[in-house]
Motif scaffolding. Sequence first.
Motif, short mmCIF file in Angstrom:
data_model
loop_
_atom_site.label_atom_id
_atom_site.label_comp_id
_atom_site.label_asym_id
_atom_site.label_seq_id
_atom_site.Cartn_x
_atom_site.Cartn_y
_atom_site.Cartn_z
N ALA A 14 0.84 -1.20 0.00
CA ALA A 14 0.00 0.00 0.00
C ALA A 14 0.87 1.25 0.00
CB ALA A 14 -0.91 0.00 1.23
N ARG A 15 0.35 2.30 -0.62
CA ARG A 15 1.10 3.55 -0.68
C ARG A 15 1.28 4.14 0.71
NH1 ARG A 15 -1.47 6.79 -5.87
NH2 ARG A 15 -2.24 4.98 -7.00
N GLU A 16 2.43 4.80 0.92
CA GLU A 16 2.63 5.47 2.20
C GLU A 16 1.61 6.60 2.34
OE1 GLU A 16 5.55 7.30 -0.79
OE2 GLU A 16 4.87 5.28 -0.24
N ARG A 17 1.21 6.88 3.58
CA ARG A 17 0.16 7.88 3.80
C ARG A 17 0.05 8.24 5.28
NH1 ARG A 17 -4.55 4.98 1.17
NH2 ARG A 17 -2.85 3.96 0.06
N SER A 18 -0.57 9.38 5.54
CA SER A 18 -0.95 9.80 6.87
C SER A 18 -2.38 10.31 6.82
CB SER A 18 -0.03 10.93 7.38
OG SER A 18 1.31 10.50 7.49
N GLY A 33 -7.99 6.25 1.89
CA GLY A 33 -7.81 7.69 2.03
C GLY A 33 -6.48 8.12 2.61
N GLY A 34 -6.48 9.35 3.15
CA GLY A 34 -5.26 9.95 3.65
C GLY A 34 -4.53 10.72 2.57
N TYR A 35 -3.32 11.13 2.87
CA TYR A 35 -2.54 11.90 1.90
C TYR A 35 -1.07 11.53 2.00
CZ TYR A 35 -0.70 14.99 5.56
OH TYR A 35 -0.05 15.49 6.65
N MET A 36 -0.32 11.89 0.98
CA MET A 36 1.11 11.65 0.92
C MET A 36 1.78 12.89 0.34
SD MET A 36 1.27 9.07 -2.38
CE MET A 36 3.06 8.98 -2.36
N PRO A 296 9.21 -3.88 19.88
CA PRO A 296 10.33 -3.86 18.92
C PRO A 296 10.36 -2.64 18.01
CG PRO A 296 8.83 -5.70 18.49
CD PRO A 296 8.20 -4.87 19.51
N TYR A 297 9.46 -1.68 18.20
CA TYR A 297 9.36 -0.58 17.25
C TYR A 297 9.74 0.76 17.86
CZ TYR A 297 6.76 -4.15 14.76
OH TYR A 297 6.38 -5.31 14.15
N LYS A 298 10.67 0.73 18.83
CA LYS A 298 11.08 1.98 19.46
C LYS A 298 11.78 2.92 18.48
CE LYS A 298 9.56 1.50 23.64
NZ LYS A 298 10.44 1.42 24.81
N ASN A 299 12.29 2.37 17.38
CA ASN A 299 12.95 3.21 16.37
C ASN A 299 12.00 3.60 15.24
OD1 ASN A 299 12.70 0.66 15.25
ND2 ASN A 299 14.63 0.78 14.10
N LYS A 300 10.69 3.41 15.46
CA LYS A 300 9.70 3.72 14.44
C LYS A 300 8.62 4.65 15.02
CE LYS A 300 10.23 -0.42 11.60
NZ LYS A 300 10.58 0.30 10.36
N PRO A 301 8.95 5.93 15.23
CA PRO A 301 7.93 6.85 15.72
C PRO A 301 6.82 7.01 14.69
CG PRO A 301 9.88 8.06 15.00
CD PRO A 301 10.24 6.60 14.99
N ARG A 302 5.61 7.20 15.17
CA ARG A 302 4.45 7.33 14.28
C ARG A 302 3.48 8.36 14.84
NH1 ARG A 302 7.34 4.92 11.58
NH2 ARG A 302 7.03 3.01 10.37
N LEU A 303 2.91 9.15 13.94
CA LEU A 303 1.81 10.03 14.30
C LEU A 303 0.85 10.09 13.12
CD1 LEU A 303 2.29 13.28 13.00
CD2 LEU A 303 4.37 12.79 14.29
N TRP A 304 -0.41 10.31 13.43
CA TRP A 304 -1.51 10.30 12.45
C TRP A 304 -1.53 8.99 11.67
CZ3 TRP A 304 -3.17 15.04 9.01
CH2 TRP A 304 -4.57 15.13 9.03
N ILE A 316 -2.68 -3.82 15.12
CA ILE A 316 -2.06 -3.61 13.82
C ILE A 316 -2.00 -2.12 13.54
CG2 ILE A 316 -2.18 -4.03 11.33
CD1 ILE A 316 -4.06 -6.33 13.66
N VAL A 317 -0.78 -1.58 13.56
CA VAL A 317 -0.55 -0.17 13.27
C VAL A 317 -0.13 -0.05 11.81
CG1 VAL A 317 1.03 1.76 13.70
CG2 VAL A 317 0.03 0.51 15.62
N PHE A 318 -0.76 0.88 11.10
CA PHE A 318 -0.40 1.07 9.70
C PHE A 318 -0.18 2.55 9.40
CE2 PHE A 318 -1.48 2.22 5.34
CZ PHE A 318 -0.48 1.51 4.68
N GLY A 319 0.86 2.80 8.57
CA GLY A 319 1.08 4.12 8.00
C GLY A 319 1.40 5.18 9.03
N GLY A 320 1.03 6.43 8.71
CA GLY A 320 1.36 7.56 9.56
C GLY A 320 2.66 8.21 9.14
#
Length: 394
Positions: A14-18, A33-36, A296-304, A316-320
């Motif tokens: 899937a395309r990257e997006r927030s 939806g979302g945007y890139m 295991p994802y301390k090096n993968k900050p995510r928002l939105w 299951i966390v996706f995108g952001g």
Amino acid sequence: MDPAVERHRLELVARERSGHTAVVEDNLLYVWGGYMSVADDEVFLPNDEIWVYDLERGVWEVYHMTGEAPPSMSGTCSCSLNGHMYIFGGCDDNGQTNQIYCVDLTDGKYMWKKIVHEIGSAPSPRDKLSCWVYKGRIIYFGGYGHKQLTDIDSRNRSFIVDEASWVEDVFWGWNNEVHIFDPIKASWSEPQTHGRAPAPRAAHASATIGGRGYICGGRVMETRTIDVHCLDLESWMWSEIIPGSSTPVGRSWHTLTTVSENTLFLFGGLSVDCKPMSDGWLLDVETKNWREVEHPYKNKPRLWHTACPGKDSDVIVFGGSCDYILLVDTGHCNDALVFQMQPYPLFRLCEDYIAKNVRSCEMLKNQLPLLPPKLLTAVEMRMSFYRPSKKQTS
């Protein structure tokens, strides 16, 4: 916490997006939806495609959507109800909206339907709101949007004007309103709540446990909070959860996911000092205590991003975005992060062990055809999930 699983495939991703929306139905993750970012522009993702991630096989597919499609947008609020995905609000090229749409996720047609309400009045246009699903109804809370001057009641504080944003008689701001949509009756209503309501806010997170809806943090005017409030969805009574000494920092654009009968999982977000976060916390709503958890994802900050409950209490966390998107709009992501929040049942442990090791263990490989057909099918699907990607084998 056991190591989680992250899928990066070159075949189809899937395309990257927030600012997108996502739900899980029958072990499939649906993303819309979302945007890139394209060069220096922010581009909404197509409104006529839905991406589907098979959580058993670890495979993405994309489908064309038809019908009365909503505009391409971000910040909409989604939920899954009776096999349908409902979306409400959001921000498109013309600003915030207050339309509601649904799509059947079970018939393979992916046909959008715009819902025209027959009873009541729709909430004012807004985005970055949240919702709860309870007894076949969708209950919306908060968000950022606009109202006409004549619709703003200065006697109550359900809408706080953003002093930096207004045009003549149109004012933007944050709200703490509660609105109910009944899909069967196609009706909107606004319940009379009791108790001390949370301050108006947007970009907060919400989750449901039984007949209680929880909200956490978000943008409250010019600050970001971590306060937790509970709304009893029967009595409509608000209460605040006052935690112990150890609490996460204030944030917005984070997620809150139900992982047990009394536990909520918070992940990521944008902190009060505009730092993208990668921490994970569990809140016990009975003891009212927060506890930070290792993952295991301390090096993968995510928002939105989005976070959905999966099988066996997985999240299951996706995108952001991994950047502060208001300043550097280039860090959109497209990976699916699977957090294990509870010990797996024995069947899942065996299934995963075989799937992970069958290619390297001759004994397992020889015994695989002896499995009962149903179990063999399940194991083969998990083998697909764990198979090396092209990048790994090249």
